[in-house]
Design a protein around this motif. Structure first.
Motif, short mmCIF file in Angstrom:
data_model
loop_
_atom_site.label_atom_id
_atom_site.label_comp_id
_atom_site.label_asym_id
_atom_site.label_seq_id
_atom_site.Cartn_x
_atom_site.Cartn_y
_atom_site.Cartn_z
N ILE A 1 1.09 -1.25 -0.12
CA ILE A 1 0.02 0.02 -0.08
C ILE A 1 1.02 1.18 -0.03
CG2 ILE A 1 -1.68 1.22 1.51
CD1 ILE A 1 -2.67 -1.55 2.20
N THR A 2 1.94 1.12 0.73
CA THR A 2 2.97 2.15 0.62
C THR A 2 4.35 1.63 0.32
OG1 THR A 2 3.44 1.93 3.10
CG2 THR A 2 1.78 3.62 2.34
N THR A 3 5.10 2.52 -0.12
CA THR A 3 6.47 2.10 -0.65
C THR A 3 7.61 2.47 0.38
OG1 THR A 3 6.70 3.98 -1.95
CG2 THR A 3 6.33 1.97 -3.23
N HIS A 4 7.43 3.51 0.93
CA HIS A 4 8.35 3.95 2.12
C HIS A 4 7.50 3.95 3.51
CE1 HIS A 4 10.64 5.47 -1.12
NE2 HIS A 4 9.58 6.31 -1.65
N PRO A 5 8.18 3.85 4.53
CA PRO A 5 7.54 4.28 5.94
C PRO A 5 6.95 5.54 6.04
CG PRO A 5 9.82 3.72 6.17
CD PRO A 5 9.58 3.70 4.93
N LEU A 6 5.82 5.50 6.58
CA LEU A 6 5.03 7.10 6.75
C LEU A 6 5.59 7.67 8.10
CD1 LEU A 6 1.42 5.77 6.16
CD2 LEU A 6 2.90 7.05 4.45
N HIS A 7 6.41 8.78 7.88
CA HIS A 7 6.79 9.43 8.98
C HIS A 7 5.83 10.16 10.15
CE1 HIS A 7 10.87 7.96 8.20
NE2 HIS A 7 10.63 8.42 6.73
N PHE A 8 4.91 10.43 9.27
CA PHE A 8 3.83 11.37 10.28
C PHE A 8 3.08 10.72 11.50
CE2 PHE A 8 0.76 9.62 6.90
CZ PHE A 8 -0.21 9.42 8.03
N LEU A 9 3.35 9.21 11.31
CA LEU A 9 2.49 8.47 12.30
C LEU A 9 3.06 8.54 13.80
CD1 LEU A 9 2.09 5.14 10.59
CD2 LEU A 9 0.34 6.78 10.65
N LEU A 10 4.51 8.62 13.68
CA LEU A 10 5.06 8.70 15.01
C LEU A 10 5.57 10.07 15.17
CD1 LEU A 10 5.52 7.30 17.81
CD2 LEU A 10 7.58 6.37 16.98
N TYR A 11 5.93 10.59 16.42
CA TYR A 11 6.50 12.05 16.80
C TYR A 11 5.71 13.04 15.95
CZ TYR A 11 10.03 8.81 18.58
OH TYR A 11 10.67 7.74 19.05
N SER A 12 4.21 13.10 16.15
CA SER A 12 3.61 13.90 15.52
C SER A 12 2.33 14.42 16.46
CB SER A 12 3.00 13.62 14.19
OG SER A 12 2.39 12.47 14.35
N PRO A 13 1.47 15.45 16.37
CA PRO A 13 0.48 15.76 17.19
C PRO A 13 -0.73 14.42 16.90
CG PRO A 13 0.79 17.59 16.02
CD PRO A 13 1.99 16.50 15.45
N PHE A 14 -0.51 13.84 15.69
CA PHE A 14 -1.54 12.92 15.50
C PHE A 14 -0.97 11.66 16.20
CE2 PHE A 14 -1.46 8.52 13.38
CZ PHE A 14 -2.95 8.34 13.02
N ALA A 15 -0.02 11.15 16.43
CA ALA A 15 0.33 10.18 17.68
C ALA A 15 -0.03 10.32 18.88
CB ALA A 15 1.97 9.91 17.47
N VAL A 16 -0.03 11.51 19.19
CA VAL A 16 -0.43 12.26 20.66
C VAL A 16 -1.94 11.95 20.72
CG1 VAL A 16 -0.45 13.79 22.21
CG2 VAL A 16 1.40 13.63 20.93
#
Lengths: 282, 357
Positions: free
Chosen positions: A139-154
């Motif tokens: 579904i993705t080719t690279h790791p998604l970086h916004f998942l961790l260390y982001s307001p989203f994760a919080v």
């Protein structure tokens, strides 16, 4: 009924306790918030409003305060949106396994906060469960970086942690709705959907207000989730307070921020109390 | 109008509004209702009377649609009722504790039914005002249920049900939460209201006095079975079973032996048109009186055991020569004391069926 001496001796210990461990420290903190720190790092007992001025004037504090409120608001929204249907299902449409489902909602509360926060870290990380699965499934080719260390994760983690707190008052409010009101509604020609909107929603509102308040207040003051999962963009106001009291060694400014948060939370509690009273029908 | 319905029903020539056919209800292995068949005429006031646990509330809940019968059918105005959900029935209920919506005003409570039915705003307003006027609660329309008394809540619950113009109104012990004086007043009002609106009422109660004063007919329910269905005067004067005789008013049960048209218990004997064998008879306390030599009356001597003052009359317990204890209602205080001579008319003695234990 009880003698005066008895009453005095019974009420004295808690009074002393509250005075020693609540009133006194708070008063001290309040005093701190008007003092300042010299360049050499020593405390100056000169009374001024500079700390409060800094808090309102400096972009970083204002922004972090706003971001914290925005994160808390989202957590509140998601927690209520998640727990309301769950509470409704459990209260009105579950007979068998009701206790089991209820326990399943409650059990996460017994698990250490740290364990749950770290669990999200292993799920959301670059080599985490989610990213590897997404790449494995192409579904993705690279790791998604916004998942961790982001307001989203919080927001995600806090929603997970505080949803049971929102769920409990909503569920309690629904359990308190007399079932003959539901029957009366059907008897008067209302379908299940009409009964939901006209009877169950208004009568469960006090629970929603209480649950939303819990979720907002608890996540607004949270500092572990942003510390572990927030990264630089997910810093919340409590992290700043922690650093001001710790590494930065600026207790006066930390105290001023703490009192701002306290005032905000008290205002919110007052508002929610008013709303609950207004919607407490019987 | 009501007596027409009854007369027509009795000879079976009219379509009743409501027809229950062999209703049985089981909860697990427990049978709550057994083989209930009953017809109710349009405009009739029927009371389902029974002790707690007799199944009367379950029967009402089947009519309202909150319970499904295990077997049997319910028909209303030629339409099968039991498969319909509660909200599709032209049936409304006045609940035991009124079940008014606490978050709505009196007016909004009454408007609930018409509103969910999609009635136009103006019509809802006039209908709600009419209904509230009928129960004399219009001036309380902006109150919330928590701020009005029990009797007033009762009236609002009635208005909330009647505003939907149901074919059938069910009342589940509507007066049981009220104190005695208010209850008597509401009995009269409820009966008058039913005459005025002409809607069929089915009331459930455990109070036999309430049943007697309000109903056109009483259906006496006992352990899930219908004991007798009849008009109040008939059920009182002609009880069919020993249970009916004792549940409704006081009654003396006389176990007797019948031989050649004469029933006999001890020295008491009276003509009875019953086949030979043992039989059970009921004799109301007010049907026994001090002997005045009425032609054809059965006379006997007895000893007064004790007496209790009941306002308009006195209940006296007597013992006959054969140690048969009977209760006598004497309209005159202090008339029966010591050894007395009494009589009763044979036509007041009613043959009853022995109810199963």
């Amino acid at each position: 009924m009880f003698s005066r001496a008895y009453k005095t001796w019974v009420t004295l210990p808690p009074l002393v306790w509250v005075a020693a461990f609540l009133v006194l420290p708070y008063a001290l903190m309040f005093a701190y918030s008007f003092w300042s720190v010299s360049a050499a790092g020593s405390l100056r007992h000169t009374w001024n409003f500079a700390n409060y001025g800094q808090l309102l004037g400096r972009e970083v504090y204002r922004q972090t305060l706003l971001r914290s409120a925005w994160i808390a608001a989202r957590v509140m929204l998601f927690a209520v949106l998640l727990s309301y249907p769950l509470a409704y299902l459990l209260s009105f449409h579950t007979r068998k396994g009701k206790d089991l489902l209820y326990q399943l909602v409650i059990i996460p509360l017994w698990v250490s906060y740290l364990v749950r926060a770290y669990a999200w870290k292993t799920i959301l990380g670059t080599d985490g469960v989610l990213n590897t699965s997404l790449q494995y499934l192409h579904i993705t080719t690279h790791p998604l970086h916004f998942l961790l260390y982001s307001p989203f994760a919080v927001v995600l983690t806090l929603t997970h942690i505080y949803t049971p707190f929102a769920f409990l008052p909503v569920y309690a409010a629904m359990e308190h709705i007399p079932r003959n009101l539901i029957e009366a509604s059907h008897d008067l020609g209302a379908s299940a959907l009409q009964t939901f909107w006209r009877v169950i929603v208004p009568l469960s509102m006090p629970g929603v207000v209480a649950g939303a308040t819990f979720a907002f207040v608890l996540s607004f003051g949270d500092f572990l989730a942003p510390l572990l999962l927030g990264g630089p963009s997910g810093v919340m106001i409590s992290n700043i307070v922690v650093s001001l009291f710790g590494a930065a060694y600026n207790w006066p400014l930390g105290a001023a921020i703490s009192f701002c948060m306290l005032a905000l939370v008290i205002a919110l509690l007052w508002l929610s109390e008013r709303l609950e009273k207004r919607w407490a029908w019987s | 109008m009501q007596s027409d319905g009854q007369a027509l029903l009795a000879d079976g020539s009219a379509d009743p509004l409501l027809c229950l056919r062999q209703i049985t209800k089981n909860f697990g292995r427990h049978t709550v209702l057994r083989n209930i068949s009953l017809s109710v005429a349009s405009g009739e006031f029927l009371t389902i009377l029974g002790e707690s646990g007799s199944g009367k509330t379950t029967l009402l809940r089947i009519l309202a649609g909150f319970e499904q019968p295990s077997s049997g059918e319910v028909w209303m105005a030629g339409e099968r009722l039991d498969p319909l959900p509660p909200y599709q029935r032209k049936v409304n209920t006045v609940f035991q504790n009124y079940a008014l919506f606490p978050h709505l005003t009196v007016e909004e409570n009454v408007a609930y039914g018409p509103r969910v039915a999609g009635v136009s705003f103006d019509e809802v307003r006039t209908r709600v005002a009419d209904a509230l006027t009928k129960v004399r609660m219009l001036s309380f329309k902006s109150y919330r249920p928590a701020n009005i008394s029990g009797g007033q809540q009762q009236r609002v619950a009635l208005a909330r049900a009647l505003v939907n113009q149901p074919r059938l109104l069910l009342l589940d012990e509507p007066l049981s939460a009220l104190d005695a004086n208010l209850r008597r007043q509401m009995q009269v009002e409820l009966k008058a209201l039913q005459r005025e609106v002409g809607i069929t009422f089915i009331l459930v109660t455990h109070d036999q006095e309430e049943a007697m004063t309000m109903s056109d007919r009483i259906a006496l329910l006992r352990s899930g079975e219908l004991e007798q269905v009849a008009a109040p005067d008939e059920i009182y004067c002609r009880p069919a079973t020993s249970y009916t005789a004792q549940f409704i008013g006081h009654s003396n049960l006389l176990p007797a032996t019948v031989r050649q048209g004469m029933a006999r218990t001890g020295s008491l004997a009276w003509p009875a048109n019953v086949p030979d064998g043992s039989a059970l008879f009921s004799l109301r306390p007010e049907c026994i009186r001090a002997a005045i030599a009425t032609p054809g009356a059965v006379r006997f001597r007895a000893l007064v055991l004790d007496y209790a003052f009941h306002g308009a009359s006195e209940l006296v317990r007597i013992e006959t020569a054969e140690s048969l204890t009977l209760t006598v209602r004497c309209p005159q205080r202090g008339l029966l004391r010591g050894h007395v001579e009494l009589e009763f008319s044979p036509e007041d003695v009613v043959l009853v069926r022995e109810s199963a234990a």
